[in-house]
Structures are given as structure tokens and as C-alpha cells.
Design an enzyme around this catalytic site. Structure first.
Site, PDB file in Angstrom:
ATOM      1  N   TYR A   1      -9.147  -9.167   2.899  1.00 35.85           N
ATOM      2  CA  TYR A   1     -10.276  -8.293   3.236  1.00 35.85           C
ATOM      3  C   TYR A   1     -11.057  -7.809   2.021  1.00 35.85           C
ATOM      4  CZ  TYR A   1      -6.996  -4.474   2.273  1.00 35.85           C
ATOM      5  OH  TYR A   1      -6.080  -3.638   1.686  1.00 35.85           O
ATOM      6  N   GLU A   2     -10.494  -7.982   0.828  1.00 35.99           N
ATOM      7  CA  GLU A   2     -11.250  -7.643  -0.380  1.00 35.99           C
ATOM      8  C   GLU A   2     -12.279  -8.722  -0.697  1.00 35.99           C
ATOM      9  OE1 GLU A   2      -8.625  -5.599  -3.554  1.00 35.99           O
ATOM     10  OE2 GLU A   2      -7.231  -6.680  -2.266  1.00 35.99           O
TER      11      GLU A   2
ATOM     12  N   HIS B   1      -6.271   4.540   7.243  1.00 35.79           N
ATOM     13  CA  HIS B   1      -5.590   4.249   5.976  1.00 35.79           C
ATOM     14  C   HIS B   1      -4.853   5.475   5.431  1.00 35.79           C
ATOM     15  CE1 HIS B   1      -4.691   1.839   2.514  1.00 35.79           C
ATOM     16  NE2 HIS B   1      -5.346   2.621   1.683  1.00 35.79           N
TER      17      HIS B   1
ATOM     18  N   HIS C   1      -5.832  -8.805  -1.240  1.00 36.68           N
ATOM     19  CA  HIS C   1      -5.904  -9.021   0.203  1.00 36.68           C
ATOM     20  C   HIS C   1      -7.123  -9.857   0.564  1.00 36.68           C
ATOM     21  CE1 HIS C   1      -3.936  -5.110  -0.514  1.00 36.68           C
ATOM     22  NE2 HIS C   1      -3.200  -5.381   0.543  1.00 36.68           N
TER      23      HIS C   1
ATOM     24  N   HIS D   1      -3.534   1.167  -4.493  1.00 25.76           N
ATOM     25  CA  HIS D   1      -3.030   0.003  -5.236  1.00 25.76           C
ATOM     26  C   HIS D   1      -3.463   0.121  -6.700  1.00 25.76           C
ATOM     27  CE1 HIS D   1      -1.500  -2.840  -2.142  1.00 25.76           C
ATOM     28  NE2 HIS D   1      -2.295  -2.159  -1.343  1.00 25.76           N
TER      29      HIS D   1
ATOM     30  N   ASN E   1       2.481   3.449  11.133  1.00 27.73           N
ATOM     31  CA  ASN E   1       1.796   3.967  12.324  1.00 27.73           C
ATOM     32  C   ASN E   1       2.110   3.049  13.495  1.00 27.73           C
ATOM     33  OD1 ASN E   1      -0.068   2.265  10.498  1.00 27.73           O
ATOM     34  ND2 ASN E   1      -0.917   1.991  12.538  1.00 27.73           N
TER      35      ASN E   1
ATOM     36  N   ALA F   1       2.824  -2.139   4.141  1.00 26.67           N
ATOM     37  CA  ALA F   1       2.687  -1.133   5.195  1.00 26.67           C
ATOM     38  C   ALA F   1       2.180  -1.876   6.423  1.00 26.67           C
ATOM     39  CB  ALA F   1       1.685  -0.068   4.766  1.00 26.67           C
TER      40      ALA F   1
ATOM     41  N   SER G   1       0.829  -1.215   0.000  1.00 24.59           N
ATOM     42  CA  SER G   1       0.000   0.000   0.000  1.00 24.59           C
ATOM     43  C   SER G   1       0.855   1.252   0.000  1.00 24.59           C
ATOM     44  CB  SER G   1      -0.885   0.044   1.247  1.00 24.59           C
ATOM     45  OG  SER G   1      -1.856  -0.956   1.193  1.00 24.59           O
TER      46      SER G   1
ATOM     47  N   MET H   1      -1.852  -6.850   6.954  1.00 28.65           N
ATOM     48  CA  MET H   1      -2.921  -7.650   6.331  1.00 28.65           C
ATOM     49  C   MET H   1      -2.467  -8.323   5.045  1.00 28.65           C
ATOM     50  SD  MET H   1      -5.935  -4.802   6.812  1.00 28.65           S
ATOM     51  CE  MET H   1      -6.101  -3.853   8.344  1.00 28.65           C
ATOM     52  N   SER H   2      -1.174  -8.556   4.893  1.00 29.54           N
ATOM     53  CA  SER H   2      -0.713  -9.095   3.605  1.00 29.54           C
ATOM     54  C   SER H   2       0.557  -9.932   3.758  1.00 29.54           C
ATOM     55  CB  SER H   2      -0.448  -7.945   2.631  1.00 29.54           C
ATOM     56  OG  SER H   2       0.698  -7.211   3.026  1.00 29.54           O
TER      57      SER H   2
HETATM   58 CL1  6GU Z   1      -2.097  -0.791  12.793  1.00 29.52          CL
HETATM   59  N1  6GU Z   1      -2.838  -2.893  11.506  1.00 29.52           N
HETATM   60  C1  6GU Z   1      -2.971  -3.646  10.446  1.00 29.52           C
HETATM   61  N2  6GU Z   1      -3.627  -4.813  10.582  1.00 29.52           N
HETATM   62  N3  6GU Z   1      -2.503  -3.327   9.236  1.00 29.52           N
HETATM   63  C2  6GU Z   1      -1.861  -2.175   9.126  1.00 29.52           C
HETATM   64  C3  6GU Z   1      -1.683  -1.330  10.190  1.00 29.52           C
HETATM   65  C4  6GU Z   1      -2.207  -1.737  11.411  1.00 29.52           C
HETATM   66  N4  6GU Z   1      -0.994  -0.256   9.768  1.00 29.52           N
HETATM   67  C5  6GU Z   1      -0.754  -0.436   8.471  1.00 29.52           C
HETATM   68  N5  6GU Z   1      -1.278  -1.589   8.074  1.00 29.52           N
END
Ligand code: 6GU
Length: 287
Positions: free
Chosen positions: A90-91, A259, A88, A66, A245, A118, A35, A221-222
Site C-alpha cells: 500500500y505504500e 490504525h 508494504h 515503523h 482488532n 498486526a 506495525s 497487509m504484510s
Molecule cells: Cl482489520 N485488516 C487488515 N487488512 N489489516 C489489519 C487489520 C485489519 N488490523 C490490523 N491490520
């Protein structure tokens, strides 16, 4: 045993051959851009690019940040193929769709896969903007039975029970540190354990605390699904996380994962991340 919900060897072969018929480049390195990190693909010279929607059997990517292109080209003179945008859980895709591109990479002749993502920092020593080199992972969807290798196993790809204790190539980790040091990046280069979750919701505070206790340094998530399939068919893997983050770990915090912050931090470090990867590509040895 259920048939593999994904794609047969023949279907993968057909897609790879369709691509090979249209490009002269024979990539040994495959890259997956996370991402906000698609700029890596723009660095490729002599590009031949395909929109995912035009590639037989390919899923399409739906996430903001993306692009959805498969780009062939050269990076510092080395033949590469690059996914600008990934798929992903989640998609809503079946997990075999998410990982299909790894099998296409393999059949294109790719030997080394570089993945970026990310991620949220769980390790309290990490700062936003750190780049974490993956030394290992926690596959939470896998614990729940969601593994891309579930279903009938085709031995032409790999063995039924693949080893994962060597998922992240040690030599490539060392190369990343060496190249990073030469570029002056040592202050923000880390090595750690990445934990994958299904998303799309970010973690609760209790979940972050749990994952940290379990040994995760970053959460995202990837990447892990792709690594499983890439390792299964014998490609070397290297992955890095841009810490975009800090995951929220205490109830006093006013922070909220979002995001936009993920994409903003991506922009901040994108150039350095691109330079790290391209200089690595230049020095990767192939047999
Ligand atoms: Cl805090 N969590 C998740 N699951 N994915 C992320 C994230 C956090 N920050 C970027 N991608």
C-alpha cells in the site's frame, strides 16, 4: 518473460557485502517487526544499526509506527539482524522492493526468518490481544498476479516453481507453543491462517465474511510476500500475528477498523510478544 523488476543477484550481493564490511555480527536469525512491534529491535544488545536511507538499494519506510532501521545485534546471546519497520504494497512499492530485505538476509547468512505483524481477527473465537502463530496463508495479491517471484528466475536464489505447502516451519510452530506455555501465554496463543490483502483500505463487511468463509483466521497487509521470497531462497520461516482488532463481520456492528487501535493493542501485548520471540531465538537450532 519480463526481467525481474527488482534487483539482480549482483545488486543484492553488493548490498549484503556493504553491510558485512561494517559489522562483525554474523546473524543466523533475521527478524521483521510489524506495525507497533518495533520494540523487539530495541532488545538487541551490542547494536549496529543502519537507517534504511543509508543502505545501498534499500527502500525507505513511510508508515507511522515503523522506524526504518536495520539493526544487527544479539538477542539472548544469539546473533540477529532485525528490520525495524517493513515495506508494504500500500505504500506503492513494487512488490520486489518490499521483499528485497529477505534476499539481503539470505546473503548475510540468515537461515531462519521470524516475522511479526498486526492483523484483524476473522475467527470468531479470537480476541483482541491474541497472538496467532501462522500455520498457512492465503495470498490474495498472488491470485491477481502480484507475486514477488514473478519475472525472470535467478536459480542462485531458488527454483522457478517453489513449494509453499511447507512455508511455515512446523518445528518452529511447536517451539512457539512450548515457549509460550512456559511463559504462561497459552490462554492467548492461537494457530491459524493469515490472509494478505493489498490495503491500504480496511475490508468491507462483505469482504471479511468472504475471507472467513475461505478459511482465513486473520487478515493483514504484510508478511506473505516476504515469506514467499524467504522460502524461495531456502530460509525457514516463522510468523506471528498480533490480533489488534476484530474485523467487522456484521452490519449491526458499530466497530470501525483504524490504525490507532492497531498501534494501541501493539503496546498492550508488545512486551509478551518480545519475550516469546526472544526466548524462541535462544532455542532455535541451526545446523
Ligand atoms: Cl482489520 N485488516 C487488515 N487488512 N489489516 C489489519 C487489520 C485489519 N488490523 C490490523 N491490520
Amino acid at each position: 518473460e519480463e526481467g525481474n523488476a527488482g534487483y539482480s543477484y549482483e545488486e543484492c550481493r553488493a548490498t549484503a557485502d556493504w553491510l558485512l564490511a561494517q559489522v562483525d555480527i554474523r546473524p543466523l536469525v533475521g527478524i521483521v517487526c510489524g506495525s507497533g512491534l518495533g520494540g523487539l529491535a530495541e532488545m538487541l544488545k551490542d547494536q549496529v544499526a543502519f537507517n534504511y536511507k543509508d543502505i545501498p538499494s534499500f527502500p525507505q519506510s513511510t508508515v507511522h509506527g515503523h522506524a526504518g532501521r536495520l539493526v544487527f545485534g544479539t538477542l539472548k546471546g544469539r546473533a540477529c539482524v532485525c528490520m525495524q519497520g517493513r515495506f508494504h504494497l500500500y505504500e506503492g512499492y513494487p512488490i520486489q522492493k518490499i521483499t528485497l530485505p529477505m534476499r539481503i538476509f539470505k546473503l548475510l547468512g540468515v537461515e531462519t526468518v521470524i516475522l511479526t505483524n498486526a492483523a484483524g481477527g476473522l475467527n470468531q473465537d479470537y480476541r483482541v490481544g491474541d497472538i496467532m502463530i501462522l500455520k498457512d496463508h492465503l495470498n490474495m495479491p498472488g491470485f491477481a498476479g502480484n507475486n514477488p517471484l514473478a519475472g525472470l528466475n535467478d536459480e542462485r536464489f531458488g527454483v522457478r516453481f517453489p513449494c509453499m505447502s511447507d512455508a511455515y516451519d512446523r518445528d518452529l510452530q511447536q517451539l512457539a507453543f512450548d515457549v509460550g506455555a512456559e511463559l504462561g501465554y497459552s490462554d492467548f496463543l492461537r494457530k491459524g491462517v493469515y490472509c494478505v490483502l493489498g490495503g491500504p483500505s480496511f475490508e468491507t463487511i462483505a469482504e471479511c465474511r468472504m475471507l472467513h468463509t475461505l478459511g482465513a483466521d486473520a487478515v493483514g497487509m504484510s508478511t506473505v510476500h516476504e515469506v514467499l521470497v524467504a522460502r524461495h531462497c531456502g530460509m525457514r520461516c516463522f510468523a506471528l500475528s498480533l490480533i489488534t482488532n476484530q474485523a467487522v463481520m456484521d452490519y449491526e456492528s458499530e466497530e470501525k477498523a483504524n490504525h490507532e487501535e492497531v498501534l494501541e493493542t501493539g503496546k498492550l501485548r508488545a512486551e509478551q510478544l518480545e519475550r516469546l520471540v526472544s526466548n524462541m531465538v535462544l532455542r532455535i537450532q541451526h545446523n
